[in-house]
Design a protein around this motif. Structure first.
Motif, short mmCIF file in Angstrom:
data_model
loop_
_atom_site.label_atom_id
_atom_site.label_comp_id
_atom_site.label_asym_id
_atom_site.label_seq_id
_atom_site.Cartn_x
_atom_site.Cartn_y
_atom_site.Cartn_z
N ALA A 154 0.85 -1.19 0.00
CA ALA A 154 0.00 0.00 0.00
C ALA A 154 0.88 1.24 0.00
O ALA A 154 2.05 1.18 0.40
CB ALA A 154 -0.90 0.01 1.23
N ILE A 155 0.29 2.35 -0.45
CA ILE A 155 1.07 3.60 -0.49
C ILE A 155 0.32 4.69 0.26
O ILE A 155 -0.88 4.58 0.52
CB ILE A 155 1.32 4.06 -1.94
CG1 ILE A 155 0.02 4.09 -2.75
CG2 ILE A 155 2.32 3.16 -2.63
CD1 ILE A 155 -0.70 5.36 -2.73
N GLY A 156 1.04 5.76 0.62
CA GLY A 156 0.39 6.95 1.18
C GLY A 156 0.67 7.15 2.66
O GLY A 156 1.10 6.23 3.35
N LEU A 206 0.56 5.02 -7.89
CA LEU A 206 -0.38 3.92 -8.14
C LEU A 206 -1.06 4.07 -9.50
O LEU A 206 -1.15 3.11 -10.29
CB LEU A 206 -1.43 3.96 -7.03
CG LEU A 206 -2.08 2.67 -6.61
CD1 LEU A 206 -1.05 1.64 -6.25
CD2 LEU A 206 -2.99 2.95 -5.41
N GLY A 240 -9.26 -5.68 6.53
CA GLY A 240 -7.92 -6.28 6.62
C GLY A 240 -7.84 -7.67 6.01
O GLY A 240 -6.81 -8.34 6.09
N GLU A 268 -2.72 -6.87 -4.83
CA GLU A 268 -2.59 -5.97 -3.67
C GLU A 268 -3.82 -6.05 -2.77
O GLU A 268 -4.92 -6.34 -3.24
CB GLU A 268 -2.43 -4.52 -4.16
CG GLU A 268 -3.58 -4.08 -5.01
CD GLU A 268 -3.50 -2.63 -5.49
OE1 GLU A 268 -3.25 -1.75 -4.67
OE2 GLU A 268 -3.71 -2.42 -6.71
N HIS A 275 -7.14 -2.58 1.23
CA HIS A 275 -6.95 -1.51 2.21
C HIS A 275 -5.74 -0.63 1.86
O HIS A 275 -4.93 -0.97 0.99
CB HIS A 275 -6.79 -2.09 3.61
CG HIS A 275 -5.59 -2.97 3.80
ND1 HIS A 275 -4.31 -2.48 3.82
CD2 HIS A 275 -5.47 -4.32 3.96
CE1 HIS A 275 -3.45 -3.48 4.01
NE2 HIS A 275 -4.13 -4.61 4.07
N SER A 313 -2.55 2.21 3.52
CA SER A 313 -1.29 2.02 4.26
C SER A 313 -1.46 2.15 5.77
O SER A 313 -0.47 2.05 6.50
CB SER A 313 -0.28 3.06 3.76
OG SER A 313 -0.80 4.35 3.98
N PRO A 332 -1.68 4.44 8.19
CA PRO A 332 -0.59 5.13 8.92
C PRO A 332 -0.84 5.19 10.43
O PRO A 332 0.12 5.30 11.20
CB PRO A 332 -0.58 6.54 8.30
CG PRO A 332 -1.81 6.66 7.48
CD PRO A 332 -2.29 5.29 7.15
N ILE A 390 -1.56 2.86 12.41
CA ILE A 390 -1.01 1.71 13.15
C ILE A 390 0.35 1.27 12.60
O ILE A 390 0.88 0.23 12.99
CB ILE A 390 -1.99 0.51 13.15
CG1 ILE A 390 -2.37 0.10 11.72
CG2 ILE A 390 -3.22 0.81 14.00
CD1 ILE A 390 -3.06 -1.26 11.64
P1 NAD Z 1 -6.72 2.61 5.21
O1 NAD Z 1 -7.27 1.43 4.50
O2 NAD Z 1 -5.26 2.77 5.18
O3 NAD Z 1 -7.20 2.59 6.74
C1 NAD Z 1 -8.56 2.64 7.14
C2 NAD Z 1 -8.69 2.02 8.54
O4 NAD Z 1 -8.54 0.60 8.45
C3 NAD Z 1 -7.61 2.50 9.51
O5 NAD Z 1 -8.17 2.61 10.80
C4 NAD Z 1 -6.56 1.40 9.50
O6 NAD Z 1 -5.83 1.27 10.69
C5 NAD Z 1 -7.43 0.16 9.23
N1 NAD Z 1 -6.70 -0.84 8.46
C6 NAD Z 1 -6.43 -0.81 7.14
N2 NAD Z 1 -5.73 -1.88 6.78
C7 NAD Z 1 -5.54 -2.61 7.89
C8 NAD Z 1 -4.86 -3.83 8.17
N3 NAD Z 1 -4.25 -4.55 7.22
N4 NAD Z 1 -4.86 -4.28 9.44
C9 NAD Z 1 -5.48 -3.60 10.42
N5 NAD Z 1 -6.14 -2.45 10.22
C10 NAD Z 1 -6.16 -1.96 8.98
O7 NAD Z 1 -7.45 3.90 4.56
P2 NAD Z 1 -7.24 5.46 4.87
O8 NAD Z 1 -7.00 5.66 6.34
O9 NAD Z 1 -8.36 6.11 4.20
O10 NAD Z 1 -5.91 5.85 4.08
C11 NAD Z 1 -4.62 5.87 4.66
C12 NAD Z 1 -3.60 6.12 3.53
O11 NAD Z 1 -3.64 5.01 2.63
C13 NAD Z 1 -3.88 7.37 2.71
O12 NAD Z 1 -2.64 8.00 2.42
C14 NAD Z 1 -4.53 6.83 1.45
O13 NAD Z 1 -4.31 7.66 0.33
C15 NAD Z 1 -3.82 5.51 1.30
N6 NAD Z 1 -4.56 4.48 0.54
C16 NAD Z 1 -3.81 3.69 -0.27
C17 NAD Z 1 -4.42 2.68 -0.98
C18 NAD Z 1 -3.55 1.78 -1.82
O14 NAD Z 1 -2.34 1.76 -1.64
N7 NAD Z 1 -4.13 1.00 -2.72
C19 NAD Z 1 -5.81 2.45 -0.85
C20 NAD Z 1 -6.53 3.26 0.03
C21 NAD Z 1 -5.90 4.28 0.72
#
Ligand code: NAD
Length: 362
Positions: free
Chosen positions: A75-77, A94, A264, A280, A283, A285, A287, A289
């Motif tokens: 994941a990125i960001g 991406l 997740g 991929e 979800h 990145s 940030p 956690i």
């Molecule tokens: P997110 O999916 O990163 O997180 C949303 C919530 O779900 C958070 O509370 C996080 O802790 C939880 N979560 C996500 N994946 C998890 C995992 N594997 N295990 C446990 N908890 C998990 O979405 P967001 O907060 O909207 O975005 C955070 C960053 O990620 C931003 O910079 C966004 O641009 C980026 N992003 C990247 C992608 C990608 O790489 N494809 C997709 C979505 C968002």
């Protein structure tokens, strides 16, 4: 005979490196079992690439991806890069990767795992046994069709315009991916459109129907998108594989994913015509956690299983991983995002270790 595959790893940002490292350990174990040798090469993307090179998708990364059998992305960001101009933000990496590899088909499974059934907001009897794959067209349709923009009309009022366009060849290539996908699953394909109103959908429906004669083993049906949305929440078990355009797929794949209730746990695949596919988690990145060993690595591991199934044709190896994931959940192990009462809370690395123990014992 040993099968050799060159895999590009793109760990990216936030929890990316943590979940990627666990997925690689799992792939190595499965490789030993099935006589598969992986040559892993790690490349930069997103914020990590911006920090190292100033760009979210360095040319060297795209080159490495093109010259591999498949790409595994985490994941990125992250907050750190949020104030940069949009073409220099991690998300641009991406989008550049999707464009650079011409990834026109996005595969998003939504499978209810019996061990996590209570994570869904829908009733048990509605979702028990749901196993859907949404195949979404990713590089055409209304997101890219021209004309697009905000124009001044003769009245002086502004008009916003987007255009939904699909050519026969675009319909044909996404249709083929969908029929092939249905063949690897339950043999049923539902094409979703709005052919009662949109001419572009009438051409879409004609294209899908024409292809069906080449896939006599696949049962093709059609639904209007409004009805499909209703059916997804009313009786999702009727679906096996769904194929649809970019806009409808954007919405329906998220709705289907949320039937499962746990972000997740969700993998995805994006496939191109001749270039390697990118696998991929759905979800981001996370940030909030990152760096705390709290992330759930299972969506990343299930993405590696999709890579084995769809890019490398190693269905048995994919089955082994997917069954291992079910078993680790069956044994009551959970990360924080899917934790419930009476279960055993683990961190990212420990969850990976439990899964590896199961795989080694199989
Ligand atoms: P997110 O999916 O990163 O997180 C949303 C919530 O779900 C958070 O509370 C996080 O802790 C939880 N979560 C996500 N994946 C998890 C995992 N594997 N295990 C446990 N908890 C998990 O979405 P967001 O907060 O909207 O975005 C955070 C960053 O990620 C931003 O910079 C966004 O641009 C980026 N992003 C990247 C992608 C990608 O790489 N494809 C997709 C979505 C968002």
């Amino acid at each position: 005979m040993t099968q050799n595959y060159r895999i590009t790893l793109l760990p990216g940002d936030g929890i990316g490196p943590e979940i990627m490292s666990v997925a690689v350990d799992v792939l190595k174990i499965v490789g030993q079992r099935f006589d598969i040798s992986f040559e892993f090469q790690t490349a930069l993307i997103g914020g990590a690439a911006i920090d190292a090179t100033g760009e979210p998708l360095p040319a060297a990364t795209l080159y490495t991806c093109r010259n591999s059998d498949a790409v595994l992305l985490a994941a990125i960001g992250g907050y750190k890069w949020d104030s940069l101009p949009s073409h220099l933000r991690p998300e641009a990496g991406l989008l550049g990767l999707r464009a650079g590899l011409e990834l026109f088909a996005n595969l998003r499974p939504a499978k209810i795992l019996p061990q996590l059934i209570d994570a869904s907001t829908l009733k048990r009897e509605v979702i028990e046994g749901v196993d859907i794959m949404v195949v979404r067209e990713l590089t055409g349709g209304i997101y890219f069709g021209k004309p697009k923009g905000i124009f001044a009309a003769e009245t002086g009022e502004k008009r916003g315009v987007n255009t939904m366009v699909y050519s026969e060849s675009e319909i044909d290539r996404i249709g083929r991916v969908a029929f092939e996908t249905a063949r690897k699953r339950g043999g049923k394909l539902c094409s979703v459109d709005k052919a009662n109103v949109l001419e572009v959908s009438q051409l879409w429906r004609k294209g899908m129907t024409k292809l069906a004669s080449q896939y006599p083993d696949i049962e093709l049906s059609h639904l209007y998108v409004d009805n499909a949305a209703m059916q997804l929440v009313r009786a999702p078990k009727q679906f096996d594989t769904i194929v649809t355009g970019n806009l409808f797929g954007d919405i329906l794949s998220d709705a289907a994913a949320m039937l499962t209730g746990s972000i997740g746990m969700l993998p995805s695949a994006s496939l191109g015509a001749s270039v390697p596919g990118v696998f991929e988690p759905v979800h981001g990145s996370a940030p909030d956690i990152a760096g705390q060993d709290k992330a759930n690595p299972l969506a990343q591991i299930l993405s590696a299983a999709m890579m084995l199934r769809y890019a490398l044709n190693q269905a048995e190896a994919a089955d082994l991983i997917e069954n291992g994931v079910l078993q680790v959940l069956q044994q009551g192990y959970r990360t924080g995002d899917i934790m419930s009462e009476g279960m055993n809370l683990l961190g990212c690395q420990a969850m990976g270790n439990e899964l590896i123990q199961i795989l080694e014992a199989k």
